[in-house]
Design a protein around this motif. Structure first.
Motif, PDB file in Angstrom:
ATOM      1  N   GLY A  51       1.229  -1.044   0.105  1.00 20.63           N
ATOM      2  CA  GLY A  51       0.138   0.095   0.277  1.00 20.63           C
ATOM      3  C   GLY A  51       0.765   1.273   0.349  1.00 20.63           C
ATOM      4  O   GLY A  51       0.136   2.307  -0.041  1.00 20.63           O
ATOM      5  N   GLY A  52       1.723   0.906   0.078  1.00 16.14           N
ATOM      6  CA  GLY A  52       3.046   2.445   0.264  1.00 16.14           C
ATOM      7  C   GLY A  52       3.515   2.993   1.545  1.00 16.14           C
ATOM      8  O   GLY A  52       3.840   3.968   1.884  1.00 16.14           O
TER       9      GLY A  52
ATOM     10  N   THR B 195      12.648   1.432  -2.586  1.00 11.20           N
ATOM     11  CA  THR B 195      13.479   1.752  -3.552  1.00 11.20           C
ATOM     12  C   THR B 195      14.495   0.690  -3.172  1.00 11.20           C
ATOM     13  O   THR B 195      15.100   0.118  -2.949  1.00 11.20           O
TER      14      THR B 195
ATOM     15  N   LYS C 248       8.079   2.844   2.336  1.00 12.71           N
ATOM     16  CA  LYS C 248       8.721   2.701   0.905  1.00 12.71           C
ATOM     17  C   LYS C 248       9.720   1.545   0.751  1.00 12.71           C
ATOM     18  O   LYS C 248      10.318   1.267   1.109  1.00 12.71           O
TER      19      LYS C 248
END
Length: 297
Positions: free
Chosen positions: A241-242, A247, A245
């Motif tokens: 769901g974000g 990367t 985060k």
């Protein structure tokens, strides 16, 4: 000297050595608080023994000491000692029951040989696909699985063959460590007191809160399974769901700066040289500012 990449290699080697030293100390302290001191020592020695065995195998696999292989050694630090801890703890349980050191070592290893072997094989299976990567990236990534697998297999040999032999011989009263033990007798007395306190606390926790919680979880097994599934789904939801985060390649500080100067066609050489001197002067000022910061720190 411009772009001395040996500094980066030395930094990676120092990072590996630092992590290894800290890992050795933490593993020994953790084991010494709950197990016998000699058993804790020989279990901790599984880390350097496995790494030396891995280094011995690297030339046969055409692997050198480089940035990628050093990273693989750092990855191995977190998983290499697990086998020795499992075997050593099981041998210690037999020693607590009154078995002789040799009998305890044989029985402890026999009981843990299959679980430890399959644990190593599952880790090998996790890293094995990286060996099959093709192309130039495959040549680079190949270093990681080869190093990790070599260290894991040496750890397996150490935990099943070398560690039991050391434990079986640790019960002999005449040995090279006897003068050292006498010299550190006062310190050993304090450590034994701490070990009894820590082991007693763990025993009370196991037979108290942990035992009660385990019985409750077994009695309400469907509720326990539902709670575990809920936690798993929430964790996946947080990542997907974000909320957390992700990367793939985070930006990191570089070890050097590069400036590109591109002038329009027809620019006179004198103007290009003047602007290049301005860039050079700016670089000197930045280097001087960093040098002053390091001297002040």
């Amino acid at each position: 000297t411009w772009l001395d990449t040996s500094k980066v290699l030395r930094q990676r080697i120092n990072l590996l050595l630092k992590n290894a030293r800290v890992g050795l100390v933490l593993v020994f302290i953790s084991l010494a608080l709950f197990l016998d001191f000699r058993l804790a020592f020989w279990t901790t020695m599984g880390i350097p023994i496995s790494f030396m065995g891995g280094l011995w195998l690297l030339p046969h696999a055409d692997i050198t000491i480089n940035m990628i292989s050093l990273f693989a050694f750092i990855v191995s630090l977190g998983i290499v000692v697990d086998d020795a801890i499992v075997v050593g703890e099981n041998v210690y349980s037999h020693l607590q029951r009154g078995d002789e050191p040799l009998t305890a070592a044989v029985r402890g290893v026999r009981e843990m040989a299959a679980p430890v072997t399959f644990a190593v094989l599952t880790s090998v299976a996790a890293f094995m696909p990286l060996v099959l990567v093709q192309g130039s990236i495959g040549k680079v990534m190949r270093n990681i699985p080869v190093v990790v697998i070599a260290v894991l297999f040496m750890s397996l040999i150490e935990s099943l063959l070398i560690l039991p032999a050391h434990i079986a011989g640790s019960g002999k009263k005449n040995g090279l460590l006897k003068p050292v033990t006498r010299f550190f007798a006062p310190v050993m007395g304090v450590l034994r007191t701490l070990r009894r306190w820590a082991a007693g606390g763990l025993e009370r926790f196991v037979h108290g809160p942990y035992h009660d919680l385990l019985e409750l979880a077994l009695e309400w097994r469907y509720l326990s399974a539902a709670l575990a599934s809920t936690i798993l789904l929430l964790s996946v939801g947080f990542v997907g769901g974000g909320f957390i985060k992700f990367t793939f390649q985070p930006d990191v500080d570089a070890d050097n700066m590069v400036a590109y100067l591109k002038m329009p066609q027809g620019t006179p050489d004198e103007q290009t040289a003047a602007i290049a001197r301005r860039l050079e002067q700016a670089a000197m000022e930045v280097a001087a500012s960093y040098d002053s910061e390091r001297e002040g720190a």
